[in-house]
Structure formats: structure tokens, C-alpha cells
Design a protein around this motif. Structure first.
Motif, mmCIF file in Angstrom:
data_model
loop_
_atom_site.group_PDB
_atom_site.id
_atom_site.type_symbol
_atom_site.label_atom_id
_atom_site.label_comp_id
_atom_site.label_asym_id
_atom_site.label_seq_id
_atom_site.Cartn_x
_atom_site.Cartn_y
_atom_site.Cartn_z
ATOM 1 N N LEU A 1 52.681 45.927 69.522
ATOM 2 C CA LEU A 1 53.580 46.201 70.641
ATOM 3 C C LEU A 1 53.109 47.408 71.453
ATOM 4 C CD1 LEU A 1 57.085 45.675 68.963
ATOM 5 C CD2 LEU A 1 55.928 44.159 70.584
ATOM 6 N N SER A 2 52.504 48.369 70.788
ATOM 7 C CA SER A 2 52.033 49.584 71.459
ATOM 8 C C SER A 2 50.548 49.559 71.775
ATOM 9 C CB SER A 2 52.324 50.810 70.576
ATOM 10 O OG SER A 2 53.691 50.923 70.283
ATOM 11 N N ASN A 3 49.785 48.741 71.049
ATOM 12 C CA ASN A 3 48.320 48.876 71.106
ATOM 13 C C ASN A 3 47.571 47.626 71.541
ATOM 14 O OD1 ASN A 3 49.370 50.890 68.861
ATOM 15 N ND2 ASN A 3 47.431 51.701 69.591
ATOM 16 N N LEU A 4 48.289 46.577 71.912
ATOM 17 C CA LEU A 4 47.609 45.375 72.398
ATOM 18 C C LEU A 4 47.445 45.459 73.911
ATOM 19 C CD1 LEU A 4 46.505 42.640 71.339
ATOM 20 C CD2 LEU A 4 48.712 41.623 71.969
ATOM 21 N N LYS A 5 46.227 45.232 74.377
ATOM 22 C CA LYS A 5 45.959 45.289 75.814
ATOM 23 C C LYS A 5 46.622 44.129 76.555
ATOM 24 C CE LYS A 5 41.352 47.468 75.794
ATOM 25 N NZ LYS A 5 39.935 47.235 76.164
ATOM 26 N N GLU A 6 46.721 44.282 77.863
ATOM 27 C CA GLU A 6 47.189 43.185 78.708
ATOM 28 C C GLU A 6 46.278 41.970 78.501
ATOM 29 O OE1 GLU A 6 47.529 42.226 83.476
ATOM 30 O OE2 GLU A 6 47.851 44.279 82.780
ATOM 31 N N ASN A 7 46.881 40.833 78.297
ATOM 32 C CA ASN A 7 46.165 39.575 78.023
ATOM 33 C C ASN A 7 45.461 39.583 76.665
ATOM 34 O OD1 ASN A 7 46.851 38.380 80.536
ATOM 35 N ND2 ASN A 7 45.216 39.556 81.514
ATOM 36 N N GLY A 8 45.791 40.560 75.832
ATOM 37 C CA GLY A 8 45.216 40.593 74.490
ATOM 38 C C GLY A 8 45.882 39.570 73.572
ATOM 39 N N SER A 9 45.288 39.386 72.386
ATOM 40 C CA SER A 9 45.812 38.395 71.438
ATOM 41 C C SER A 9 45.977 39.008 70.056
ATOM 42 C CB SER A 9 44.870 37.188 71.333
ATOM 43 O OG SER A 9 44.842 36.460 72.538
ATOM 44 N N LEU A 10 47.081 38.630 69.424
ATOM 45 C CA LEU A 10 47.371 39.002 68.046
ATOM 46 C C LEU A 10 47.163 37.762 67.175
ATOM 47 C CD1 LEU A 10 48.631 40.852 65.835
ATOM 48 C CD2 LEU A 10 50.881 40.075 66.643
ATOM 49 N N SER B 1 47.502 54.647 66.235
ATOM 50 C CA SER B 1 46.299 54.920 67.015
ATOM 51 C C SER B 1 46.663 54.976 68.498
ATOM 52 C CB SER B 1 45.247 53.825 66.775
ATOM 53 O OG SER B 1 44.154 53.964 67.654
ATOM 54 N N ASP B 2 45.875 55.734 69.267
ATOM 55 C CA ASP B 2 46.056 55.768 70.719
ATOM 56 C C ASP B 2 45.188 54.722 71.411
ATOM 57 O OD1 ASP B 2 47.824 57.931 70.564
ATOM 58 O OD2 ASP B 2 46.177 59.386 70.555
ATOM 59 N N THR B 3 44.336 54.045 70.645
ATOM 60 C CA THR B 3 43.412 53.069 71.210
ATOM 61 C C THR B 3 44.115 51.741 71.481
ATOM 62 O OG1 THR B 3 41.618 54.081 69.947
ATOM 63 C CG2 THR B 3 41.205 51.888 70.859
ATOM 64 N N LYS B 4 43.739 51.116 72.596
ATOM 65 C CA LYS B 4 44.240 49.780 72.925
ATOM 66 C C LYS B 4 43.176 48.744 72.534
ATOM 67 C CE LYS B 4 47.959 51.272 75.178
ATOM 68 N NZ LYS B 4 49.346 50.952 74.827
ATOM 69 N N PHE B 5 43.629 47.587 72.089
ATOM 70 C CA PHE B 5 42.717 46.562 71.600
ATOM 71 C C PHE B 5 42.943 45.227 72.303
ATOM 72 C CE2 PHE B 5 43.284 49.653 68.224
ATOM 73 C CZ PHE B 5 41.972 49.891 67.811
ATOM 74 N N ASP B 6 41.828 44.508 72.507
ATOM 75 C CA ASP B 6 41.914 43.146 73.050
ATOM 76 C C ASP B 6 42.357 42.160 71.979
ATOM 77 O OD1 ASP B 6 40.681 43.446 75.822
ATOM 78 O OD2 ASP B 6 39.092 44.287 74.563
ATOM 79 N N ILE B 7 41.911 42.425 70.752
ATOM 80 C CA ILE B 7 42.214 41.516 69.640
ATOM 81 C C ILE B 7 42.695 42.341 68.453
ATOM 82 C CG2 ILE B 7 41.243 39.893 67.957
ATOM 83 C CD1 ILE B 7 39.156 39.160 70.159
ATOM 84 N N ILE B 8 43.855 41.989 67.948
ATOM 85 C CA ILE B 8 44.373 42.562 66.706
ATOM 86 C C ILE B 8 44.501 41.404 65.720
ATOM 87 C CG2 ILE B 8 46.318 43.724 65.594
ATOM 88 C CD1 ILE B 8 46.875 45.090 68.300
ATOM 89 N N VAL B 9 43.881 41.552 64.552
ATOM 90 C CA VAL B 9 43.858 40.460 63.587
ATOM 91 C C VAL B 9 44.184 40.996 62.206
ATOM 92 C CG1 VAL B 9 41.348 40.695 63.294
ATOM 93 C CG2 VAL B 9 42.476 38.575 62.609
ATOM 94 N N SER B 10 44.849 40.164 61.414
ATOM 95 C CA SER B 10 45.138 40.568 60.043
ATOM 96 C C SER B 10 45.316 39.346 59.148
ATOM 97 C CB SER B 10 46.409 41.422 59.979
ATOM 98 O OG SER B 10 46.617 41.897 58.660
ATOM 99 N N ASN B 11 44.769 39.474 57.950
ATOM 100 C CA ASN B 11 45.013 38.520 56.868
ATOM 101 C C ASN B 11 45.576 39.350 55.712
ATOM 102 O OD1 ASN B 11 45.013 36.459 54.983
ATOM 103 N ND2 ASN B 11 42.807 36.552 54.614
ATOM 104 N N PRO B 12 46.843 39.749 55.823
ATOM 105 C CA PRO B 12 47.420 40.680 54.850
ATOM 106 C C PRO B 12 47.912 39.965 53.599
ATOM 107 C CG PRO B 12 49.074 40.119 56.458
ATOM 108 C CD PRO B 12 47.818 39.363 56.851
#
Length: 288
Positions: free
Chosen positions: A228-237, A174-185
């Protein structure tokens, strides 16, 4: 047959399947679902006799329980973070420990965050976040079309505006940047199968449960690479993790240049959640 007699019948029929306290808990859930009587109200209604069609429903549930089918699948719904979610055997039943992950994300109190949830299943994480972060923009990804159908229905039931995307975690871009990326894979290794309860193995979707022993962090690595490509500055994984792989998870995130890595235990004292961020120089230079 009144409710007191019906409870006794459940206990007798299920004594070789569940512990007595679990039978009682399942019975109370069934009563609330079928008769809209909470446990506290039931104490005053033991002599109540369910109507014939309701009694038939109780007995149908009982037969399903004998096959180790989870009560949530028999009722077609599960509770998560104060809300009701539709479930069937195409999606995992939401777990209490995942509620703790949602709690942790909400602790950040971000204004109007952009969120993406990988492996959404019922949509429980994405929908719960949207309900409590009204101004959030929430996207939810899953490879299963049936899971996405259920998740979309759950978004409607809970009046939560979530964008659902059919895609494979391993290849999604995706080209979108996110503040929060979350996963329960999926995070249960094949060698852990022997430790699992029969009702999970027989009925919950293996696609959402298991990874190979050779690459147990496969999905985490893919989501981390996306971040690495899509988390915003100060974002959280954020991840929900396999308790036995906590140190491997920490090392993997360090190797990929993540910082501020924090491991949290769940209510049972198991290593269950991780949060991480990225260095500012990584975000500005694009260097891993």
C-alpha cells in the motif's frame, strides 16, 4: 555392483518408502549428480560400475532416503527455472509451482523493474527474476540468517546481483518504491499437517511452512500493507498462495483497496497464484 544392479538395490531397499517410479526418478537424479550421466546416457551405461567412492556415495544417499530425507537435501542442490540452487534444511526446496509464479511475473515484460521478494529462502524467485531481467534492481528479504547465507551463495553461483536484507516480514519498512512486490510466505495451516508427506514434515523448516489456524493470512496481510505504501503506480503485487484460502485472499486484497485482482491455477489445477494492483487515486492521495 553395476548401475543396473544398483537400481534394483534401490528399488528393493525403498519399496516401503516410495513408489517404484519415484525410486527410479530419484535414482536417475543421483546418477546425474554423481556420475554426470543424463537419463538418456544411462540407457547405454547400465553395465558401468561406479568407482568405490562413488558407490559409497550412492549407498549413503540410499540410507538417507530410508529416513524420508528429500533427495535434494541429500545432494545439497535443487533445480529451479533452469538453474542449480544450493539447499539445506534451513530452506525450503524450490517447487515447480513457484516456477509458474516466476513465469507470470516475467510475462509483464517491464523495462528495468525494481523488485522485492519477501521470504526469499533459497533466493530462487529473486535470483531467477534477476537472471531473466538483467536491468532489474532486485531486493530479497528473509528473517533467517542461514537462509540468507544460502541465498547469497546461490546468487554468486548464478551470477545474479541481488541485495539481501535480514528482516521480519511483519515489521519491515522501506522508503523505496517497487514495480514488483512478490512473496511466497508460510501458508500451510496447522490443521493441514496431517495431509503432508513425512519427508516434508521431518526435514523442511517449519518456520517457512506453517501459520496458525487463527491467522492464516498473517504474512500476506503484512506484505499487502507494505505494498500500500511501496508499490509504484502500475506496479504489481504477486503471491503464491494456499489453494484452500484463495477466496479469503481475494477478499483481503479487496478490503485493502487492491484492484485488478487475478487468480491463477498451477499445473495441477490448484488455485496457487494471485496478482493485484492499486487504484491510481489511492496512490496519489494515500487514502486506503
Amino acid at each position: 555392483m553395476n548401475l543396473s544392479q544398483l537400481l534394483h538395490h534401490f528399488k528393493e531397499e525403498l519399496k516401503d518408502v516410495y513408489e517404484e517410479e519415484e525410486v527410479k526418478s530419484i535414482f536417475f537424479i543421483s546418477v546425474e549428480h554423481l556420475l554426470q550421466l543424463r537419463r538418456s546416457q544411462l540407457m547405454l551405461n547400465w553395465e558401468k560400475e561406479p568407482e568405490p567412492e562413488k558407490l559409497t556415495s550412492f549407498l549413503t544417499i540410499l540410507e538417507g532416503l530410508k529416513t524420508h530425507k528429500p533427495i535434494q537435501y541429500l545432494l545439497g542442490e535443487a533445480f529451479f527455472y533452469g538453474s542449480v540452487f544450493k539447499v539445506n534444511e534451513a530452506v525450503l526446496i524450490p517447487r515447480p509451482e513457484t516456477e509458474e509464479l516466476v513465469d507470470w511475473i516475467l510475462e509483464e515484460k517491464r523495462p528495468a523493474p525494481s523488485v522485492i521478494d519477501f521470504g526469499t529462502g533459497t533466493g530462487c524467485i529473486a535470483i531467477s527474476l534477476k537472471k531473466h531481467l538483467k536491468d532489474a534492481s532486485v531486493t530479497a528479504v528473509d528473517i533467517s540468517e542461514e537462509a540468507l547465507r544460502i541465498a547469497s551463495e546461490n546468487a554468486g553461483i548464478n551470477q545474479a546481483e541481488v541485495s539481501f536484507v535480514s528482516a521480519d516480514i511483519l515489521t519491515f519498512q522501506s522508503d523505496t518504491k517497487f514495480d514488483i512486490i512478490v512473496s511466497n510466505p508460510p501458508y500451510i495451516t496447522e490443521k493441514e499437517r496431517t495431509e503432508m508427506q513425512q519427508n516434508v514434515l521431518a526435514h523442511e523448516p517449519h518456520l517457512a511452512l506453517f501459520v496458525t489456524d487463527e491467522r492464516p493470512l498473517l504474512f500476506y496481510e503484512a506484505v499487502a500493507d507494505f505494498a500500500l505504501s511501496n508499490l509504484k503506480e502500475n506496479g504489481s503485487l504477486f503471491f503464491e498462495i494456499n489453494e484452500y484460502l484463495a477466496q479469503e485472499m481475494i477478499q483481503m486484497l479487496k478490503d485493502k483497496s487492491f484492484v485488478s485482482i487475478e487468480l491463477r491455477k498451477d499445473m495441477q489445477g490448484k488455485d496457487r497464484m494471485i496478482r493485484a494492483g492499486l487504484k491510481l487515486n489511492h496512490l496519489s492521495s494515500g487514502v486506503i
